[in-house]
Write an enzyme that holds these catalytic residues in place. Structure first.
Site: not given
Ligand code: TYD
Length: 140
Positions: A52
């Protein structure tokens, strides 16, 4: 909007006979105010994360233990950065599409973010990312 992809900052290591200490302060070592901290750890083998970019959030990535790689794409340039030292800080601008992979078993990837979590600040569709940023990045 910058066009260079990877900004890597090497922060100091305050070492003495007890070991090391490194410090990151807003606007001193990294170019934004830190509103949120999260960390990625116990990552399973062959996992790729991220995929992303953001509208607003700036981030600083530090592998405080172990190592991982980060692929970056700002629509003009791509890059691959190895984060393998706790004093190596990778700054991600909102327009840096990023993917993290090759996590070592002991990797703890610390992320400092300029904004509170907001799912609406994510661009998870690569074509949408190109639509939002390819023109803007080329204009500068
Ligand atoms: P995700 O965006 O999938 O991580 P990555 O980009 O590393 O693959 O995040 C995993 C889960 O955590 C998703 O359900 C969103 C949640 N999350 C939060 O609630 N707060 C945050 O600050 C972050 C980074 C993720």
């Amino acid at each position: 909007m910058k066009t260079s992809v990877s900004e890597i900052i090497e922060i100091g290591i305050l070492g003495d006979e007890r070991g090391n200490l490194s410090v990151i302060e807003s606007f001193i070592h990294i170019p934004f105010d830190i509103k949120r901290v999260f960390y990625i750890y116990s990552t399973k083998e062959n996992v790729h994360r991220g995929f992303h970019a953001h509208y607003k959030t700036r981030q600083a990535l530090i592998s405080v233990s172990g190592s991982c790689k980060v692929f970056l794409d700002n629509t003009i340039r791509t890059d691959e950065v190895l984060l393998d030292a706790p004093n190596k800080v990778l700054i991600l601008e909102p327009n840096d599409w990023h993917e993290m992979y090759d996590f070592s078993e002991d990797c703890v990837l610390l992320v400092l973010a300029s904004e509170l979590y907001d799912s609406k600040d994510y661009i998870r569709d690569y074509n949408k990312f190109l639509e939002v940023y390819s023109k803007k990045t080329q204009e500068v």
